[in-house]
Design a protein around this motif. Structure first.
Motif, PDB file in Angstrom:
ATOM      1  N   UNK A   5       0.859  -1.186   0.000  1.00  0.00           N
ATOM      2  CA  UNK A   5       0.000   0.000   0.000  1.00  0.00           C
ATOM      3  C   UNK A   5       0.888   1.226   0.000  1.00  0.00           C
ATOM      4  N   UNK A   6       0.453   2.276  -0.702  1.00  0.00           N
ATOM      5  CA  UNK A   6       1.134   3.571  -0.637  1.00  0.00           C
ATOM      6  C   UNK A   6       0.309   4.492   0.256  1.00  0.00           C
ATOM      7  N   UNK A   7       0.987   5.234   1.128  1.00  0.00           N
ATOM      8  CA  UNK A   7       0.354   6.223   2.000  1.00  0.00           C
ATOM      9  C   UNK A   7       0.725   7.616   1.496  1.00  0.00           C
ATOM     10  N   UNK A   8      -0.263   8.476   1.255  1.00  0.00           N
ATOM     11  CA  UNK A   8       0.013   9.838   0.773  1.00  0.00           C
ATOM     12  C   UNK A   8      -1.003  10.819   1.349  1.00  0.00           C
ATOM     13  N   UNK A   9      -0.567  12.062   1.530  1.00  0.00           N
ATOM     14  CA  UNK A   9      -1.454  13.108   2.065  1.00  0.00           C
ATOM     15  C   UNK A   9      -1.726  14.235   1.078  1.00  0.00           C
ATOM     16  N   UNK A  10      -0.951  14.270  -0.019  1.00  0.00           N
ATOM     17  CA  UNK A  10      -1.010  15.460  -0.875  1.00  0.00           C
ATOM     18  C   UNK A  10      -1.230  15.136  -2.332  1.00  0.00           C
ATOM     19  N   UNK A  11      -0.362  15.686  -3.173  1.00  0.00           N
ATOM     20  CA  UNK A  11      -0.512  15.560  -4.615  1.00  0.00           C
ATOM     21  C   UNK A  11      -0.451  14.104  -5.094  1.00  0.00           C
ATOM     22  N   UNK A  32      -1.963  -2.434  -4.147  1.00  0.00           N
ATOM     23  CA  UNK A  32      -3.372  -2.792  -3.955  1.00  0.00           C
ATOM     24  C   UNK A  32      -4.193  -1.712  -3.263  1.00  0.00           C
ATOM     25  N   UNK A  33      -3.530  -0.684  -2.718  1.00  0.00           N
ATOM     26  CA  UNK A  33      -4.291   0.284  -1.920  1.00  0.00           C
ATOM     27  C   UNK A  33      -3.554   1.612  -1.790  1.00  0.00           C
ATOM     28  N   UNK A  34      -4.314   2.704  -1.902  1.00  0.00           N
ATOM     29  CA  UNK A  34      -3.814   4.023  -1.481  1.00  0.00           C
ATOM     30  C   UNK A  34      -4.462   4.339  -0.141  1.00  0.00           C
ATOM     31  N   UNK A  35      -3.636   4.665   0.852  1.00  0.00           N
ATOM     32  CA  UNK A  35      -4.145   5.094   2.159  1.00  0.00           C
ATOM     33  C   UNK A  35      -3.877   6.585   2.289  1.00  0.00           C
ATOM     34  N   UNK A  36      -4.905   7.337   2.676  1.00  0.00           N
ATOM     35  CA  UNK A  36      -4.701   8.766   2.896  1.00  0.00           C
ATOM     36  C   UNK A  36      -5.388   9.227   4.164  1.00  0.00           C
ATOM     37  N   UNK A  37      -4.826  10.259   4.774  1.00  0.00           N
ATOM     38  CA  UNK A  37      -5.447  10.916   5.935  1.00  0.00           C
ATOM     39  C   UNK A  37      -6.188  12.177   5.496  1.00  0.00           C
ATOM     40  N   UNK A  38      -6.144  12.443   4.188  1.00  0.00           N
ATOM     41  CA  UNK A  38      -6.785  13.638   3.630  1.00  0.00           C
ATOM     42  C   UNK A  38      -7.730  13.211   2.502  1.00  0.00           C
ATOM     43  N   UNK A  52      -7.173   2.173  -8.567  1.00  0.00           N
ATOM     44  CA  UNK A  52      -6.584   1.610  -7.343  1.00  0.00           C
ATOM     45  C   UNK A  52      -7.473   1.979  -6.153  1.00  0.00           C
ATOM     46  N   UNK A  53      -7.788   1.003  -5.339  1.00  0.00           N
ATOM     47  CA  UNK A  53      -8.687   1.203  -4.209  1.00  0.00           C
ATOM     48  C   UNK A  53      -8.112   2.203  -3.204  1.00  0.00           C
ATOM     49  N   UNK A  54      -8.991   2.993  -2.592  1.00  0.00           N
ATOM     50  CA  UNK A  54      -8.577   4.041  -1.652  1.00  0.00           C
ATOM     51  C   UNK A  54      -9.137   3.762  -0.263  1.00  0.00           C
ATOM     52  N   UNK A  55      -8.295   3.950   0.742  1.00  0.00           N
ATOM     53  CA  UNK A  55      -8.717   3.912   2.143  1.00  0.00           C
ATOM     54  C   UNK A  55      -8.492   5.314   2.694  1.00  0.00           C
ATOM     55  N   UNK A  56      -9.580   6.067   2.870  1.00  0.00           N
ATOM     56  CA  UNK A  56      -9.469   7.471   3.295  1.00  0.00           C
ATOM     57  C   UNK A  56     -10.203   7.673   4.604  1.00  0.00           C
ATOM     58  N   UNK A  57      -9.441   7.905   5.673  1.00  0.00           N
ATOM     59  CA  UNK A  57     -10.038   8.207   6.976  1.00  0.00           C
ATOM     60  C   UNK A  57      -9.476   9.523   7.472  1.00  0.00           C
ATOM     61  N   UNK A  58     -10.331  10.346   8.040  1.00  0.00           N
ATOM     62  CA  UNK A  58      -9.863  11.564   8.688  1.00  0.00           C
ATOM     63  C   UNK A  58      -9.539  11.234  10.155  1.00  0.00           C
ATOM     64  N   UNK A  59      -8.262  11.424  10.548  1.00  0.00           N
ATOM     65  CA  UNK A  59      -7.872  11.076  11.923  1.00  0.00           C
ATOM     66  C   UNK A  59      -8.731  11.784  12.973  1.00  0.00           C
ATOM     67  N   UNK A  60      -9.268  12.933  12.613  1.00  0.00           N
ATOM     68  CA  UNK A  60     -10.105  13.685  13.566  1.00  0.00           C
ATOM     69  C   UNK A  60     -11.399  12.949  13.917  1.00  0.00           C
ATOM     70  N   UNK A  61     -11.797  11.997  13.080  1.00  0.00           N
ATOM     71  CA  UNK A  61     -13.008  11.231  13.367  1.00  0.00           C
ATOM     72  C   UNK A  61     -12.770  10.093  14.361  1.00  0.00           C
ATOM     73  N   UNK A  68      -7.480   5.224  14.985  1.00  0.00           N
ATOM     74  CA  UNK A  68      -7.344   5.588  13.561  1.00  0.00           C
ATOM     75  C   UNK A  68      -6.556   4.512  12.812  1.00  0.00           C
ATOM     76  N   UNK A  69      -5.410   4.135  13.378  1.00  0.00           N
ATOM     77  CA  UNK A  69      -4.563   3.147  12.692  1.00  0.00           C
ATOM     78  C   UNK A  69      -5.195   1.754  12.691  1.00  0.00           C
ATOM     79  N   UNK A  70      -5.999   1.447  13.699  1.00  0.00           N
ATOM     80  CA  UNK A  70      -6.681   0.149  13.724  1.00  0.00           C
ATOM     81  C   UNK A  70      -7.679   0.055  12.572  1.00  0.00           C
ATOM     82  N   UNK A  71      -8.332   1.169  12.265  1.00  0.00           N
ATOM     83  CA  UNK A  71      -9.259   1.194  11.119  1.00  0.00           C
ATOM     84  C   UNK A  71      -8.495   0.958   9.816  1.00  0.00           C
ATOM     85  N   UNK A  72      -7.331   1.573   9.696  1.00  0.00           N
ATOM     86  CA  UNK A  72      -6.502   1.364   8.500  1.00  0.00           C
ATOM     87  C   UNK A  72      -6.039  -0.096   8.438  1.00  0.00           C
ATOM     88  N   UNK A  73      -5.611  -0.606   9.582  1.00  0.00           N
ATOM     89  CA  UNK A  73      -5.075  -1.974   9.643  1.00  0.00           C
ATOM     90  C   UNK A  73      -6.102  -3.005   9.172  1.00  0.00           C
TER      91      UNK A  73
END
Ligand code: GAR
Length: 194
Positions: A5-11, A32-38, A52-61, A68-73
């Protein structure tokens, strides 16, 4: 191939370069996955365009970094992800992910670490009058841009160059160095697991 999985916050330009390398067969592995906090990051648009499938969670939620990381895991396990590749993910990795992926998390940073960790590494380098900067790929630990260095590529800044020009070169180094380094790391990991 190794599922990652690749983790990215920006461009997400590094994410895209990695995805292209996978498509071209220069990088043997399955992205297999893009993980983002934004959830609004441009990286998400790129993932959608690439299918490519995206996993997008806002840590503030979430009530804590661990929650937060358990949801990603959960998603990482669902997709059977074996390696985490940070590419402009502007957040410290916590104990949940570090324990789940020991020595299987890597990051790219636009400076010759340990010089200029953290945000706007290039701005910091320019500000301090550095004549040489570069790119570092390293294993991730609990610190900010710390952890064992895997590879570094220096770049000598020509006199009179604007920030934009330097930034373009740094990006082009990253877009070549990250896929080629991941390809080597994944090949070594496969070899070791035999
Ligand atoms: C890259 O230059 C990466 O090295 C940097 O963020 C940029 C993301 O660009 N990472 C850090 O500064 C980590 N501390 P991108 O979203 O276009 O790939």
């Amino acid at each position: 191939g190794i599922k990652f999985a690749v983790f990215a916050s920006g461009s997400g330009s590094n994410f895209e370069a990695i995805a292209q390398a996978v498509r071209d067969g220069r990088l043997q592995g399955e992205l297999v996955l893009l993980v983002t906090d934004k959830p609004g990051a441009y990286a998400v648009k790129r993932a959608e365009a690439l299918g490519i499938k995206v996993c997008a969670h806002n840590p503030k939620d979430f009530t804590s970094k661990s929650a937060y990381e358990t949801a990603i895991l959960e998603m990482l396990h669902q997709k059977e992800v074996e390696w985490l590749v940070l590419a402009g993910y502007m957040r410290l990795i916590g104990t949940v992910l570090l324990q789940a992926y020991p020595k299987r998390i890597v990051n790219i940073h636009p400076s010759l670490l340990p010089a200029f960790p953290g945000k706007d590494a290039l701005g910091q380098a320019i500000e301090s009058g550095m004549k040489v900067t570069g790119v570092t790929i390293h294993y991730v630990d609990e610190g900010m841009d710390t952890g064992p260095v895997i590879v570094q590529e220096p770049f000598k800044i020509p006199d009179g160059w604007e920030r934009d020009e330097i930034e373009q070169v740094i990006h082009s180094i990253e877009h070549r160095l990250y896929p080629e380094t991941l390809n080597r790391l994944f090949a070594e990991a496969l070899e070791e697991s035999k």
